[in-house]
Write a protein that holds these residues in place. Structure first.
Motif: not given
Length: 245
Positions: A110-128
């Motif tokens: 599934t394509t989805e917006p990154a939550g805060p935890q996933q965004a922090e782990a991946l080094g991207i913006k929340t919602g990407s």
């Protein structure tokens, strides 16, 4: 002009073998050689750096000892491919199934917006946008591990569009084939969790049962973050052993 003299980041006060090693490491980290393509022969590399074969052999031996390269008799020297796919099998065991080979089944992509935890782990913006893969690992027909995997987009768009056959049986080689991304390192952290209803159903355990949660951040040889993963397995199948000297 040699590769060593073209490298702007090389400190020319260093010994020759150290300068060559720094530049060759830079080329490995940049992805110049895919993991299934051998580096040029020692003599050819030595010539390109205006060095002796002995010096080049020393450099390649040091990079091999540090885990960057893999030397295969009769085939050549390759950039080392990470083998983390089966590392969790060190921790989880299903009694009585020693002869059964582990398998994997992709349940959802599934394509989805990154939550805060996933965004922090991946080094991207929340919602990407990220690609989330839900995967179940099995011994025979018995599930023993549930995985949630997040990959940044658009870098992994081809993985999102690929058939399940193209992704099987291992994901990291598929990342290389489809996205041109090689995993070189990973860090893992273990903690304890409880099985919610969806996890309990997947792992065939009672809701509220204790689980071991392993989070992983995988990177390229250059340190770029590739993947964030959460794996859950029943605590009663978990084993951990370490030798202390």
């Amino acid at each position: 002009m040699t590769h060593a003299s073209r490298s702007g980041s090389t400190d020319h006060r260093l010994p020759l073998h150290a300068r060559i090693k720094d530049d060759l490491l830079r080329r490995v980290q940049s992805g110049e050689w895919p993991t299934d393509v051998p580096l040029p022969p020692e003599a050819e590399l030595a010539s390109s750096y205006d060095s002796s074969v002995g010096t080049m052999r020393r450099v390649l031996s040091e990079l091999t000892a540090e885990g960057m390269l893999l030397r295969q008799q009769g085939r050549g020297t390759f950039v080392r491919r990470a083998s983390f796919e089966n590392s969790l099998f060190r921790f989880f065991r299903v009694q009585g199934d020693a002869e059964v080979q582990p398998a994997s089944r992709i349940l959802d992509r599934t394509t989805e917006p990154a939550g805060p935890q996933q965004a922090e782990a991946l080094g991207i913006k929340t919602g990407s946008d990220v690609l989330r893969i839900q995967r179940l690992r099995l011994w025979g027909e018995r599930p023993f591990l549930s995985e949630r995997i997040w990959l940044p987009l658009p870098e992994f768009r081809e993985v999102a569009m690929a058939s399940e056959t193209e992704l099987a049986p291992l994901l990291y080689p598929a990342y290389e084939r489809l996205a041109g991304v090689s995993v070189g390192r990973a860090s893992e952290e273990l903690s304890v969790a409880e099985a919610d209803e969806p996890l309990a159903e997947l792992l065939q355990v009672a809701a509220g049962s204790p689980l071991v949660r392993i989070t992983r951040i995988a990177t390229t040889h250059a340190g770029d973050i590739v993947e964030y993963r959460e794996s859950f397995g029943p605590a009663d199948t978990f084993r951990y052993r370490v030798e202390i000297n």
